[in-house]
Motif scaffolding. Structure first.
Motif, PDB file in Angstrom:
ATOM      1  N   SER A  65       0.846  -1.192   0.000  1.00  0.00           N
ATOM      2  CA  SER A  65       0.000   0.000   0.000  1.00  0.00           C
ATOM      3  C   SER A  65       0.875   1.233   0.000  1.00  0.00           C
ATOM      4  O   SER A  65       1.985   1.237   0.542  1.00  0.00           O
ATOM      5  N   ALA A  66       0.383   2.310  -0.621  1.00  0.00           N
ATOM      6  CA  ALA A  66       1.062   3.605  -0.629  1.00  0.00           C
ATOM      7  C   ALA A  66       0.046   4.670  -0.235  1.00  0.00           C
ATOM      8  O   ALA A  66      -1.121   4.606  -0.639  1.00  0.00           O
ATOM      9  N   GLU A  67       0.514   5.648   0.529  1.00  0.00           N
ATOM     10  CA  GLU A  67      -0.393   6.651   1.077  1.00  0.00           C
ATOM     11  C   GLU A  67       0.279   8.014   1.066  1.00  0.00           C
ATOM     12  O   GLU A  67       1.499   8.122   1.235  1.00  0.00           O
ATOM     13  N   MET A  68      -0.520   9.064   0.870  1.00  0.00           N
ATOM     14  CA  MET A  68       0.027  10.416   0.923  1.00  0.00           C
ATOM     15  C   MET A  68      -1.081  11.426   1.197  1.00  0.00           C
ATOM     16  O   MET A  68      -2.228  11.224   0.812  1.00  0.00           O
ATOM     17  N   PHE A  69      -0.720  12.500   1.910  1.00  0.00           N
ATOM     18  CA  PHE A  69      -1.539  13.702   1.985  1.00  0.00           C
ATOM     19  C   PHE A  69      -0.587  14.892   2.046  1.00  0.00           C
ATOM     20  O   PHE A  69       0.596  14.753   2.366  1.00  0.00           O
ATOM     21  N   ILE A  70      -1.090  16.096   1.704  1.00  0.00           N
ATOM     22  CA  ILE A  70      -0.219  17.254   1.533  1.00  0.00           C
ATOM     23  C   ILE A  70      -0.885  18.497   2.110  1.00  0.00           C
ATOM     24  O   ILE A  70      -2.098  18.699   1.950  1.00  0.00           O
ATOM     25  N   ASN A  71      -0.082  19.326   2.758  1.00  0.00           N
ATOM     26  CA  ASN A  71      -0.470  20.691   3.096  1.00  0.00           C
ATOM     27  C   ASN A  71       0.541  21.641   2.470  1.00  0.00           C
ATOM     28  O   ASN A  71       1.750  21.371   2.467  1.00  0.00           O
ATOM     29  N   SER A  72       0.039  22.748   1.948  1.00  0.00           N
ATOM     30  CA  SER A  72       0.900  23.682   1.233  1.00  0.00           C
ATOM     31  C   SER A  72       0.428  25.109   1.489  1.00  0.00           C
ATOM     32  O   SER A  72      -0.771  25.397   1.390  1.00  0.00           O
ATOM     33  N   PHE A  73       1.388  26.006   1.837  1.00  0.00           N
ATOM     34  CA  PHE A  73       1.086  27.414   2.082  1.00  0.00           C
ATOM     35  C   PHE A  73       1.988  28.262   1.187  1.00  0.00           C
ATOM     36  O   PHE A  73       3.197  28.026   1.115  1.00  0.00           O
ATOM     37  N   GLY A  74       1.404  29.261   0.516  1.00  0.00           N
ATOM     38  CA  GLY A  74       2.199  30.094  -0.380  1.00  0.00           C
ATOM     39  C   GLY A  74       1.934  31.567  -0.195  1.00  0.00           C
ATOM     40  O   GLY A  74       0.855  31.987   0.241  1.00  0.00           O
ATOM     41  N   VAL A  75       2.934  32.371  -0.532  1.00  0.00           N
ATOM     42  CA  VAL A  75       2.796  33.818  -0.526  1.00  0.00           C
ATOM     43  C   VAL A  75       3.584  34.378  -1.707  1.00  0.00           C
ATOM     44  O   VAL A  75       4.657  33.856  -2.052  1.00  0.00           O
ATOM     45  N   SER A  76       3.055  35.399  -2.344  1.00  0.00           N
ATOM     46  CA  SER A  76       3.765  36.025  -3.443  1.00  0.00           C
ATOM     47  C   SER A  76       3.527  37.536  -3.420  1.00  0.00           C
ATOM     48  O   SER A  76       2.524  38.007  -2.840  1.00  0.00           O
ATOM     49  N   PHE A  77       4.430  38.245  -4.040  1.00  0.00           N
ATOM     50  CA  PHE A  77       4.344  39.704  -4.130  1.00  0.00           C
ATOM     51  C   PHE A  77       4.380  40.096  -5.594  1.00  0.00           C
ATOM     52  O   PHE A  77       5.159  39.542  -6.390  1.00  0.00           O
ATOM     53  N   ALA A  78       3.546  41.048  -5.973  1.00  0.00           N
ATOM     54  CA  ALA A  78       3.484  41.532  -7.353  1.00  0.00           C
ATOM     55  C   ALA A  78       3.681  43.040  -7.364  1.00  0.00           C
ATOM     56  O   ALA A  78       3.162  43.764  -6.502  1.00  0.00           O
ATOM     57  N   TYR A  79       4.394  43.484  -8.384  1.00  0.00           N
ATOM     58  CA  TYR A  79       4.563  44.924  -8.601  1.00  0.00           C
ATOM     59  C   TYR A  79       4.174  45.237 -10.040  1.00  0.00           C
ATOM     60  O   TYR A  79       4.655  44.614 -10.974  1.00  0.00           O
ATOM     61  N   LYS A  80       3.281  46.209 -10.190  1.00  0.00           N
ATOM     62  CA  LYS A  80       2.774  46.592 -11.509  1.00  0.00           C
ATOM     63  C   LYS A  80       3.260  48.004 -11.868  1.00  0.00           C
ATOM     64  O   LYS A  80       3.298  48.890 -11.009  1.00  0.00           O
ATOM     65  N   MET A  81       3.621  48.193 -13.118  1.00  0.00           N
ATOM     66  CA  MET A  81       4.078  49.494 -13.603  1.00  0.00           C
ATOM     67  C   MET A  81       3.178  49.976 -14.741  1.00  0.00           C
ATOM     68  O   MET A  81       2.586  49.176 -15.450  1.00  0.00           O
TER      69      MET A  81
END
Length: 478
Positions: A462-478
């Protein structure tokens, strides 16, 4: 600063953030989406471009991103996949011989940081240029020692060997740990053209680099003194060869159309197979002498602006894993443990099998083509705040009778829930946050390594997996 200098700076920033660490992706070994906004909406984006990573999903979408002249996005994601497998010599319920409970192998190396980056530049009213960088991959690391048992390594078989050889360490030929580490990165220099006020087309050149290493799999090969299971074509170049690199290229083509006063958007993206050079150090592991191309895939998408504040988007994606022999070729057949090899293999004039690891028909992971379904919701509360949610589903690409080799690549999660929020302190800056949870899933099946030369009755792996993921990003517009 001159216009040329600004563009050079942008592309340098993107390159600096484009080198992802090892991860285990979730739609097979692809991430569900690219960029914080897409990932918070289940990975959608083919018909709903929102940031400078638009080319990663559909290059035509770059022309539809809300920006005056230029936009830069960069960020990172904390990615925590929990993987484990269990392999008993008889059935899951009986445990290992000589053991009361058996051993549940939990992968180490569970914490990863995934950088991301992209930039787009509106050259004029018709033409938009950009660059996105995306990464995918797989990683596992298992302890091959039974807790509390005598050391089992380099052919040193303890006198009491019952239940002592575990994971992939048959006959104690392996290293103390076993696992793989696959890293894929694609740089996507892209261009989008506005055909008219409602239709856009785009194209990308996919420039790719891969890194791979495997360790602890010595028992599958053959040593100079004849030990080992002998499932490789020759000796060496199977495992414990360190990092190897391969390089390649492909193309992507995209279209985006607007309908019904631009309330409905439709999109399509085609990504060709990315043809890679072989992993020479692992030519006796992967089929076709170490070949490991990035598979062809296409995506169709739709986005509907239900109200002035709410947009609903949907993507369907097809990934052709089965066309890449090292991934799609079947692995060991649990119905034929005495011969190990799957149906269709032949005995060659030299007496060897055509499906030995590393040959053109060499055994692989037995992955099927993947159908991926994504849906996402974006709610623009006001000019400062936006809120997102999404869902992503992709059936695990392997059948349960292919479980043995997939201990090393347990891409078994299927259901993903996502959330996200954007904060815009002013018209030039934007912060994006996203969260993903891949719900626990377990696949059970028989393996070709049972207690006798007879087929295993029932499920012993048997194979098993679960995932938690947190992300942050910054954008600059001109």
């Amino acid at each position: 600063m001159s216009s040329l200098s600004k563009k050079a700076l942008v592309f340098s920033l993107v390159a600096g953030f484009a080198i992802p660490t090892s991860v285990f992706a979730t739609n097979g070994y692809f991430l569900i989406g690219y960029g914080a906004k897409s990932r918070s909406m289940g990975g959608v984006g083919t018909a709903y471009a929102q940031d400078a990573l638009a080319a990663a999903t559909n290059p035509a979408g770059m022309a539809d991103v809300d920006v005056d002249t230029m936009r830069i996005d960069f960020g990172g994601e904390y990615f925590r996949p929990k993987r484990s497998f269990r392999h008993d010599s008889a059935t899951l319920e009986s445990g290992f011989p000589g053991s009361d409970t058996g051993v549940n192998h939990r992968s180490g190396s569970n914490d990863f940081l995934i950088p991301s980056g992209g930039a787009i530049y509106k050259f004029n009213r018709k033409l938009t240029m950009g660059l996105a960088a995306i990464g995918n991959g797989a990683n596992t690391r298992y302890d091959q020692q039974v807790p509390g048992a005598p050391e089992c390594i380099d052919g040193n078989i303890p006198s009491d060997n019952v239940g002592r050889s575990t994971a992939f360490n048959f006959n104690c030929l392996g290293s103390p740990t076993a696992g793989v580490n696959l890293l894929q990165m694609q740089m996507l220099p892209s261009i989008a053209y506005k055909v008219n006020k409602n239709h856009y087309v785009g194209a990308s050149l996919a420039v790719a680099v891969q890194s791979f290493r495997a360790y602890g799999l010595q028992a599958f090969g053959k040593t100079e003194d004849g030990k080992g299971l002998g499932y490789t074509d020759g000796t060496g170049k199977l495992t414990n060869e360190g990092n190897d690199w391969s390089y390649g290229a492909g193309v992507r083509l995209g279209w985006l159309g607007k309908f019904f006063d631009k309330r409905l958007s439709l999109g399509a993206n085609y990504a060709s197979r990315v043809y890679m050079t072989e992993f020479d150090k692992y030519e006796n592991l992967f089929a076709e002498q170490g070949d490991f191309d990035i598979p062809e895939h296409f995506t169709l998408g739709a986005a509907f602006k239900a109200t002035d504040k709410l947009t609903v988007a949907f993507d369907y994606q097809k990934i052709y894993y089965s066309d890449v022999a090292s991934v799609g070729n079947p692995g060991p057949d649990p119905a034929k443990p005495s011969s190990f090899f799957p149906d269709g293999c032949t005995t060659l004039p030299d007496g060897s099998n055509s499906c030995l690891l590393g040959r053109d028909d060499g055994m692989g992971f037995g992955w099927d083509d993947a159908d991926v379904y994504k849906i996402g919701f974006n709610y623009d509360h006001n000019d400062t705040w936006s809120f997102r949610a999404g869902y992503n589903y992709a059936e695990a690409p392997m059948d349960d009778d292919q479980i043995l080799f997939n201990f090393l690549a347990p891409a078994v999660v299927e259901h993903h829930g996502t959330l996200g929020v954007s904060y815009r302190p002013n018209r030039n800056m934007e912060w994006n946050f996203n969260y993903m949870h891949a719900f626990k899933n377990t696949i059970k099946g028989p393996t070709a390594l049972g207690p006798t030369s007879q087929p295993v009755v029932g499920e012993n792996g048997s194979a098993e997996m679960f995932i938690n993921s947190f992300g942050v990003s910054f954008a600059y517009k001109m």
